[in-house]
Scaffold this active site. Structure first.
Site, short mmCIF file in Angstrom:
data_model
loop_
_atom_site.label_atom_id
_atom_site.label_comp_id
_atom_site.label_asym_id
_atom_site.label_seq_id
_atom_site.Cartn_x
_atom_site.Cartn_y
_atom_site.Cartn_z
N ASP A 36 -1.24 -8.37 -6.16
CA ASP A 36 -0.84 -7.51 -5.05
C ASP A 36 -2.09 -6.95 -4.41
OD1 ASP A 36 1.39 -5.98 -3.62
OD2 ASP A 36 0.11 -4.33 -4.28
N GLU A 92 -3.55 -3.89 -1.42
CA GLU A 92 -3.34 -2.80 -0.47
C GLU A 92 -4.32 -3.02 0.67
OE1 GLU A 92 -0.87 -0.70 -0.82
OE2 GLU A 92 -0.37 -1.56 -2.78
N HIS A 128 3.20 1.62 -4.79
CA HIS A 128 2.39 1.13 -3.68
C HIS A 128 0.90 1.16 -3.98
CE1 HIS A 128 6.03 0.93 -1.38
NE2 HIS A 128 6.22 2.22 -1.47
N ASP A 146 2.34 -2.12 -8.56
CA ASP A 146 3.26 -3.10 -7.99
C ASP A 146 3.18 -4.45 -8.69
OD1 ASP A 146 4.03 -1.14 -6.27
OD2 ASP A 146 3.18 -2.02 -4.46
#
Length: 294
Positions: free
Chosen positions: A88, A90, A252, A257
């Site tokens: 994942d 960000e 998040h 995540d």
């Protein structure tokens, strides 16, 4: 000094489990270019590395944070030998396809996390990443990442992280076998962003990297009859509720995540009766994303 020692342990762990020199034939760099771990340390990490840029070790063997190693059923004589990397990212915003030669106008990755669902020691990696641009203020309320956290000298840029990431993946990979990456909405978000960052480094994602979009898999799940809004919700939060999965930590954030998706993906695999060959059929090749950002 503590952070430097932590990073030294990280580097040594990775380089001890893969060839001492990382050949870059996977990229568009000049043929024969090699990254020596000693020169890499001196050239790329002369400043402190953010403490979250760490390779998490565990003495729990294959079971990490309650996540059991995942093995798929075989429909042929071929054994599953590809690492299954749940990841994942960000970012500073949504993916924007490059329209000019100025990458600084594009959104960038601010955090990266990955876990090898096959388990074992040294199977997770996470780091903050300096996006070399400001982070929109509204994201502070979403993932608690702001400009002050990531835009400073001791947070590595993606170009700093790339050699270590490639070494980490090779330490998990079986020679001659592909690497399977899984992310939620990887086809429209994580994959293009990752390819874009490689492109900035004058590199391409390796051709033997394959990507699975767990969002697309979730579309094939049976509808949930007792849903409050009568809809088949496919986002990660809704899937977590469907499977009664609760993960501690800040939602998040990349590793949170990743951990959530590890649990969700295992549950989905059972519901879909997914085999290894079936999983391969769901993959998107790295070349698709490489071509997308050219």
């Amino acid at each position: 000094m503590a952070l430097l020692f932590r990073f030294s342990q990280l580097r040594n762990s990775i380089w001890s489990s893969c060839p001492a020199r990382l050949r870059m034939q996977h990229t568009v760099l000049s043929s024969g270019t090699q990254l020596d771990p000693k020169s890499y340390e001196k050239r790329l990490f002369s400043t402190r590395v953010q403490e979250t840029a760490s390779l998490h070790k565990t003495d729990l063997g294959p079971c990490i944070s309650g996540i059991q190693p995942l093995k798929f059923k075989q429909t042929s004589e071929h054994e599953q030998s590809a690492p299954l990397l749940i990841f994942d990212i960000e970012t500073t915003g949504f993916f924007q396809k490059k329209t000019t030669g100025n990458f600084q106008k594009d959104n960038r990755i601010t955090e990266f996390a990955v876990r090898d669902l096959c388990g074992g020691k040294n199977s997770t990696f996470e780091t903050l990443i300096n996006p070399e641009r400001g982070v929109p203020g509204y994201l502070k309320t979403v993932n608690d990442i702001n400009t002050e956290l990531v835009c400073k000298p001791d947070v590595p840029r993606f170009s700093d992280v790339l050699p270590l990431l490639l070494a980490f993946v090779r330490s998990r990979q079986t020679p001659g076998k592909p690497v399977i990456w899984v992310a939620h909405k990887v086809n429209t978000f994580d994959g293009p962003f990752l390819a874009q960052e490689f492109n900035r480094c004058s590199a391409q994602m390796p051709e033997d990297w394959l990507f699975v979009d767990s969002f697309c898999l979730a579309r094939k799940l049976p509808k949930v009859e007792a849903s409050e809004d009568k809809k088949h919700l496919l986002n990660l939060e809704s899937l977590s509720k469907r499977y009664d999965i609760s993960v501690k930590g800040s939602a998040h954030r990349a590793m949170h995540d990743v951990t959530t998706l590890c649990h969700v993906f295992q549950k989905m695999s059972v519901d879909l009766k997914l085999t290894y060959e079936g999983l391969i059929n769901e993959t998107t090749k790295a070349s698709y994303f490489n071509n997308l950002v050219k």
